[in-house]
Write an enzyme that holds these catalytic residues in place. Sequence first.
Site, PDB file in Angstrom:
ATOM      1  N   MET A 254     108.752-119.878  64.453  1.00 19.78           N
ATOM      2  CA  MET A 254     109.440-120.886  65.359  1.00 19.78           C
ATOM      3  C   MET A 254     108.584-121.347  66.498  1.00 19.78           C
ATOM      4  SD  MET A 254     112.362-120.794  64.653  1.00 19.78           S
ATOM      5  CE  MET A 254     113.482-121.112  65.792  1.00 19.78           C
ATOM      6  N   SER A 255     107.097-121.322  66.178  1.00 16.92           N
ATOM      7  CA  SER A 255     106.064-121.713  67.153  1.00 16.92           C
ATOM      8  C   SER A 255     106.416-123.323  67.703  1.00 16.92           C
ATOM      9  CB  SER A 255     104.837-121.430  66.727  1.00 16.92           C
ATOM     10  OG  SER A 255     104.345-122.095  65.769  1.00 16.92           O
TER      11      SER A 255
ATOM     12  N   GLU B 290      94.179-119.393  56.868  1.00 17.63           N
ATOM     13  CA  GLU B 290      95.273-119.435  57.413  1.00 17.63           C
ATOM     14  C   GLU B 290      95.833-120.869  57.696  1.00 17.63           C
ATOM     15  OE1 GLU B 290      97.559-116.808  57.845  1.00 17.63           O
ATOM     16  OE2 GLU B 290      96.045-115.704  56.831  1.00 17.63           O
TER      17      GLU B 290
ATOM     18  N   LYS C 197     100.649-127.363  63.994  1.00 15.82           N
ATOM     19  CA  LYS C 197     100.659-127.345  65.559  1.00 15.82           C
ATOM     20  C   LYS C 197     100.301-128.458  66.053  1.00 15.82           C
ATOM     21  CE  LYS C 197     100.815-122.975  66.343  1.00 15.82           C
ATOM     22  NZ  LYS C 197     101.497-122.458  64.963  1.00 15.82           N
TER      23      LYS C 197
END
EC number: 3.4.21.88
Length: 202
Positions: free
Chosen positions: A118-119, A152, A156
């Site tokens: 949920m970032s 990873e 963002k």
Amino acid sequence: MKALTARQQEVFDLIRDHISQTGMPPTRAEIAQRLGFRSPNAAEEHLKALARKGVIEIVSGASRGIRLLQEEEEGLPLVGRVAAGEPLLAQQHIEGHYQVDPSLFKPNADFLLRVSGMSMKDIGIMDGDLLAVHKTQDVRNGQVVVARIDDEVTVKRLKKQGNKVELLPENSEFKPIVVDLRQQSFTIEGLAVGVIRNGDWL
């Protein structure tokens, strides 16, 4: 589409992975070398079989004259969990295909990525959503990107300054990810161009 034998699937996966990594299909010699065939002619026979089964098209007169047909018929590939160190669009990461018109997004979407976490919720990107992604490394500060840090993959907002990259969340409960380009591996996999809510659109 007719079912592929295990060996044919291996050849098909190699072609798709090679295209996702380099932007072009492999030569017959490269296929033979990677899969341990005795000669490029053996690779050619497998390519002819794949063409007969309707998953590739062979373009005559070109050493890399191989075109995948499956994605065009099936729609946008949906990428799920990505294993460390492997190409984002590797066959084993693709959960399925969605019949979505890529031109609905600007610029066109090349694939869908299942969002984890949920970032980015404050701009409407929720856990489980499908993020439409345009495959490019040509991005600007302030844009929402799909990035790979070491092994990873994350979604963002980008802020790059000199040798430092900040990947900013859109949720006050999360902290920015700071990347030192001198010490860490960092790759832009694509630009976020839209969201499909929780797979409602099939």
